[in-house]
Design a protein around this motif. Sequence first.
Motif, short mmCIF file in Angstrom:
data_model
loop_
_atom_site.label_atom_id
_atom_site.label_comp_id
_atom_site.label_asym_id
_atom_site.label_seq_id
_atom_site.Cartn_x
_atom_site.Cartn_y
_atom_site.Cartn_z
N PRO A 58 33.71 21.62 17.88
CA PRO A 58 32.26 22.03 17.95
C PRO A 58 32.53 23.51 18.08
O PRO A 58 31.34 24.16 17.65
CB PRO A 58 32.01 21.16 18.89
CG PRO A 58 32.69 20.03 19.16
CD PRO A 58 34.17 20.49 18.58
N VAL A 59 33.17 24.14 19.05
CA VAL A 59 33.10 25.71 19.32
C VAL A 59 33.32 26.48 18.15
O VAL A 59 33.09 27.76 18.01
CB VAL A 59 33.91 26.10 20.59
CG1 VAL A 59 33.30 25.26 21.77
CG2 VAL A 59 35.43 25.99 20.42
N ASN A 62 30.96 26.27 12.08
CA ASN A 62 29.58 27.19 11.75
C ASN A 62 29.35 26.70 10.41
O ASN A 62 29.61 27.52 9.51
CB ASN A 62 29.55 28.54 12.05
CG ASN A 62 28.32 29.43 11.65
OD1 ASN A 62 27.42 28.94 11.16
ND2 ASN A 62 28.23 30.81 12.23
N HIS A 193 33.65 21.79 23.52
CA HIS A 193 32.21 22.23 23.53
C HIS A 193 31.90 23.42 24.43
O HIS A 193 30.63 23.86 24.34
CB HIS A 193 31.21 20.93 24.16
CG HIS A 193 31.22 19.79 23.12
ND1 HIS A 193 32.11 18.95 22.58
CD2 HIS A 193 29.95 19.44 22.35
CE1 HIS A 193 31.92 17.99 22.24
NE2 HIS A 193 30.52 18.36 21.54
N ARG A 215 32.09 18.03 26.52
CA ARG A 215 30.81 17.73 26.12
C ARG A 215 30.26 17.40 27.46
O ARG A 215 29.13 17.28 27.59
CB ARG A 215 30.51 16.94 24.88
CG ARG A 215 30.93 15.40 25.23
CD ARG A 215 30.75 14.28 24.28
NE ARG A 215 29.17 14.29 24.10
CZ ARG A 215 28.29 13.67 23.10
NH1 ARG A 215 29.22 12.87 22.54
NH2 ARG A 215 27.00 13.59 23.14
N ASN A 256 24.18 29.07 14.11
CA ASN A 256 24.38 27.74 13.52
C ASN A 256 23.43 26.71 14.29
O ASN A 256 23.59 25.85 13.94
CB ASN A 256 25.60 27.48 14.01
CG ASN A 256 26.20 27.29 15.37
OD1 ASN A 256 25.19 27.78 16.23
ND2 ASN A 256 27.01 26.57 15.89
N LEU A 258 22.06 26.07 17.22
CA LEU A 258 22.19 25.63 18.59
C LEU A 258 21.58 26.45 19.85
O LEU A 258 21.61 27.82 19.63
CB LEU A 258 23.63 25.37 18.97
CG LEU A 258 24.46 24.39 18.11
CD1 LEU A 258 25.91 24.21 18.63
CD2 LEU A 258 23.69 22.97 18.10
N MET A 260 21.75 27.91 23.77
CA MET A 260 22.66 28.47 24.34
C MET A 260 22.15 29.27 25.45
O MET A 260 21.03 30.05 25.19
CB MET A 260 23.91 28.67 23.93
CG MET A 260 23.93 30.07 23.33
SD MET A 260 25.45 30.78 22.75
CE MET A 260 26.39 31.08 24.50
N ALA A 293 29.99 29.08 17.53
CA ALA A 293 28.87 28.87 18.22
C ALA A 293 28.44 29.67 19.23
O ALA A 293 27.82 29.33 20.21
CB ALA A 293 28.65 27.19 18.34
N ASP A 321 29.42 28.08 23.78
CA ASP A 321 28.90 26.88 24.74
C ASP A 321 27.95 25.82 23.62
O ASP A 321 26.95 26.38 23.25
CB ASP A 321 27.98 27.58 25.65
CG ASP A 321 27.78 26.72 26.71
OD1 ASP A 321 28.06 25.46 26.62
OD2 ASP A 321 27.37 26.99 27.95
N CYS A 322 28.56 24.93 23.51
CA CYS A 322 27.91 23.87 22.55
C CYS A 322 27.38 22.66 23.57
O CYS A 322 26.91 21.58 22.95
CB CYS A 322 28.73 23.35 21.48
SG CYS A 322 29.43 24.81 20.28
#
Length: 354
Positions: A58-59, A62, A193, A215, A256, A258, A260, A293, A321-322
């Motif tokens: 996840p991190v 993109n 994440h 997560r 992307n 998200l 944060m 991200a 940071d996701c």
Amino acid sequence: MKWNSFSKSTKQPPNLAKLQWLPNVQYKTLHYGLVFLNLPAPLYYLNFLTLLGVPNIPVLYNPSEITTTELDTALVFNSSSLNHLSCLHSYSIQDNCGQTPEFLYFAQDIKIIKSLTGFQFIQKNSELQFELNIQLCSPKYKNHLLNLGIAEQWLCPIHMQGTLTYKQQRYQLQSAGVWSYARTVQLPFWNWHFYTRQIIQVEQWQLIFYQVRNRFNQIMHSKLIVFDLQQQKTQVYTRDVEFEIARVYPKVMTPNGLNMYLPREFSWHLEHPQIQLQLFATARGDYKFGFGAGYVGSFSYQLRFNQKNYQSDAGYCEYVDCRALKWQEIDRPEKEFLFHLVQNLTSQPLKTPK
């Protein structure tokens, strides 16, 4: 090529002539990067980060920059504290990237001329251009993230000199920095994440801080690597390396898509028989988005290290940071309660339904 073809001595930098620069059948994701520290204002830092073959992490993911497929995508991120219009560039590995025994290239923009212990790095861009001569130095740090050669990483100090041109302004540069390299096979999913890497240099020491969380906000890695350039020694600390965020800016949306929070003030702490460290940092606000991200930027800091006090405006930060926003919005007692609750739930044995 076997990983062991690199020098086995931690006192010697790796042999770049034997380095894998593009993905192959075994290792489908590669990263190599340069970070130069303590540059004069208005630069403060200069980086060059690549990701060849986007993994399912996840991190790092993109989707807006993937034009063909994940494994055919090469992402190149280059920034300093200057006001760049575009820091992230995407290439097709098959169509735009290639190499010869002497050099590696990304389209017509970037060329890396290889040698045994260093390389010449040339970028031609309408906004930012440079020509840098880079030498790898001792010592180095090698880390097998997973066994059986599934994922491997190393870092080592570097020395750079050259020229940089930004909007007709020319800078003569000479600086120490850090070279990083990693490769991995194609993995189904990594539960990363949250990720941050922060680097500073004081006197002969380079300090590299890492933290990775999942997560549920559980810490997966929290580490400090110390390169002593004078004595050519490496020290690694993986316990009691604490990272705290004191203040944040209002939430933003990353490229992307998200949300944060951007850290404004943060700190690192480590109490160890061999080292006592306290780092208090304030972000300089030069956030550069697009790689993964999150952002890359710089910070000013005050440091207590080896019974001495230091301060500088040229700390370097990568921050992604996701996690769900609730982990950043709730207060500490509730956060600790939820953290221990998740730990207890994940440690319970699985039950098969009847």
